[in-house]
Design a protein around this motif. Structure first.
Motif, short mmCIF file in Angstrom:
data_model
loop_
_atom_site.label_atom_id
_atom_site.label_comp_id
_atom_site.label_asym_id
_atom_site.label_seq_id
_atom_site.Cartn_x
_atom_site.Cartn_y
_atom_site.Cartn_z
N LEU A 30 0.84 -1.20 0.00
CA LEU A 30 0.00 0.00 0.00
C LEU A 30 0.88 1.25 0.00
O LEU A 30 0.97 1.93 -1.00
CB LEU A 30 -0.99 -0.01 1.17
N ARG A 31 1.51 1.53 1.13
CA ARG A 31 2.51 2.60 1.25
C ARG A 31 3.41 2.20 2.41
O ARG A 31 2.94 1.53 3.34
CB ARG A 31 1.88 3.96 1.62
N LEU A 37 0.34 -0.07 6.73
CA LEU A 37 -0.26 -1.20 7.44
C LEU A 37 0.34 -1.35 8.83
O LEU A 37 -0.35 -1.72 9.78
CB LEU A 37 -0.06 -2.49 6.63
N PHE A 88 -1.26 0.10 12.00
CA PHE A 88 -2.41 -0.58 12.64
C PHE A 88 -1.99 -1.82 13.41
O PHE A 88 -2.84 -2.55 13.92
CB PHE A 88 -3.46 -0.93 11.59
N GLU A 134 2.84 7.93 9.19
CA GLU A 134 1.54 7.32 8.86
C GLU A 134 0.65 7.27 10.10
O GLU A 134 -0.57 7.40 10.01
CB GLU A 134 1.74 5.91 8.29
N GLY A 144 3.77 15.42 8.35
CA GLY A 144 4.31 15.23 7.01
C GLY A 144 4.21 13.80 6.52
O GLY A 144 3.51 12.97 7.12
N ALA A 145 4.90 13.53 5.42
CA ALA A 145 4.88 12.20 4.81
C ALA A 145 6.18 12.00 4.04
O ALA A 145 6.87 12.96 3.70
CB ALA A 145 3.69 12.06 3.86
N LEU A 146 6.49 10.73 3.78
CA LEU A 146 7.68 10.40 2.98
C LEU A 146 7.21 9.87 1.64
O LEU A 146 6.43 8.91 1.58
CB LEU A 146 8.53 9.34 3.69
N GLN A 147 7.71 10.50 0.57
CA GLN A 147 7.34 10.12 -0.79
C GLN A 147 8.49 9.43 -1.48
O GLN A 147 9.62 9.45 -1.00
CB GLN A 147 7.06 11.40 -1.57
N LYS A 148 8.20 8.87 -2.66
CA LYS A 148 9.26 8.28 -3.48
C LYS A 148 10.35 9.32 -3.73
O LYS A 148 10.06 10.51 -3.93
CB LYS A 148 8.71 7.81 -4.82
N LEU A 180 13.35 8.61 -8.62
CA LEU A 180 12.84 7.24 -8.53
C LEU A 180 13.93 6.19 -8.41
O LEU A 180 13.81 5.09 -8.95
CB LEU A 180 11.97 6.91 -9.76
N THR A 184 7.86 15.36 2.67
CA THR A 184 6.86 16.21 2.04
C THR A 184 5.87 16.69 3.10
O THR A 184 5.50 15.93 3.99
CB THR A 184 6.05 15.40 1.00
N ASP A 192 2.57 20.07 3.61
CA ASP A 192 1.98 21.27 3.02
C ASP A 192 2.59 22.52 3.69
O ASP A 192 3.33 22.41 4.67
CB ASP A 192 0.46 21.25 3.10
#
Lengths: 223, 82
Positions: A57-58, A62, A65, A94, A100-104, A108, A148, A150
């Motif tokens: 998923l990312r 998972l 949870f 997550e 924030g979040a971690l992106q690719k 790449l 990443t 906003d």
């Protein structure tokens, strides 16, 4: 005596690196399986690197949870020291324990290389023994490490001194060269580089020690 | 009732998309010119038990926001399969 718990998710692969680093610092540590509902008698928690739940998923989507994460969240809310390294950082974002979040990565590509970090803030359990502006050579090993967020989140990070580590030469496209961030209180920290793999000059660098010594309370300003 | 749901997860506007950018750069080499603004995303399809279409979509949106997407960087759009 500090005792550190290292969380093991299915697919974690840096848990023994973390235990080894703790042993080098003379700190007791133990593995805590992801299905545990309590953390037991530990003073600090590390979420290690790897591919928890296959990164399906990312990364971290998972793992957040897993049963143990409720205990980790409660521990963090009480001010407990929590460190997420690489995949552990992804899990903490997550789970909403860090902003924030971690992106690719930009470009790449999976990056496995040495990087130079610059300490941006000592207002965290990870950087409290270091000094602002200090340069640390620490390896990275990730595909999704581009930090990443906003604009509102970024402004809040700056206002509350939550950006703790930056890359000297941004390898992955992270916003504002961010390599690590802390919670507002400074007790929860995540970073993509691997300080537990920078514990010995014989193996390339011992610069991870100042971070992990601070984390376990052995650092100069934590004494 | 059983409803088939489609969920499209896409990066929010303004979030960099290195995957989409790489695809866009590759297209001219294949002879496809004039393709712009490529964005990569994910599509999920599943069946869900619900009393009516409205509650099926509400459940699907809820699970999409909680698990299938990361609201920090992604949007999730749900619809019933035709």
């Amino acid at each position: 005596m500090t005792r550190v718990g290292v969380i093991v998710f299915p697919g974690s692969n840096c848990e023994y690196d973390a235990l080894g680093a703790m042993a080098q610092l003379g700190v007791e540590s133990e593995l805590i399986f992801h299905s545990a509902t309590t953390l037991g008698d530990v003073d600090a928690v590390i979420l290690p690197g790897g591919f928890a739940h296959g990164d399906y998923l990312r990364p971290g989507a998972l793992a957040r949870f897993s049963p143990v994460m409720a205990a980790v969240s409660a521990f963090a809310a009480e001010g407990g020291a929590v460190l997420g390294i690489c995949n552990g950082f992804q899990i903490l974002t997550e789970a909403g324990l860090l902003p924030g979040a971690l992106q690719k990565n930009r470009g790449l590509t999976f990056l496995c290389q040495s990087t130079t970090l610059v300490v941006a803030s000592t207002h965290s359990v990870l950087t409290r023994a270091a000094r602002v502006g200090q340069e640390l050579v620490i390896p990275i090993n990730h595909f999704s490490g581009a930090y990443t967020c906003d604009d509102a989140t970024y402004d809040s990070l700056v206002a509350h001194d939550q950006i703790v580590l930056r890359y000297k030469d941004n390898p992955n496209g992270s916003r504002d060269d961010i390599a690590g961030v802390a919670s507002e209180a400074g007790n929860v920290v995540g970073l993509m580089p691997h300080p537990e793999r920078a514990m010995s000059t014989l193996l390339g660098s011992a610069d991870g020690r100042v971070l992990l010594e601070g984390f376990v309370g052995l650092g100069a300003s934590a004494r | 009732m059983n409803y088939s749901v489609i969920v499209e997860v896409t990066l929010r506007p303004g979030i960099a998309d290195p995957e989409g950018a790489t695809i866009e750069r590759a297209l001219p080499a294949l002879g496809f010119s004039g393709v712009r603004a490529v964005r990569a995303g994910k599509l999920f399809r599943f069946d869900i038990e619900a009393l009516d279409a409205e509650s099926a979509l509400a459940s699907a949106q809820s699970l999409s926001d909680r698990l299938l997407s990361n609201p920090v960087i992604e949007d999730a759009a749900v619809r019933l399969e035709e």
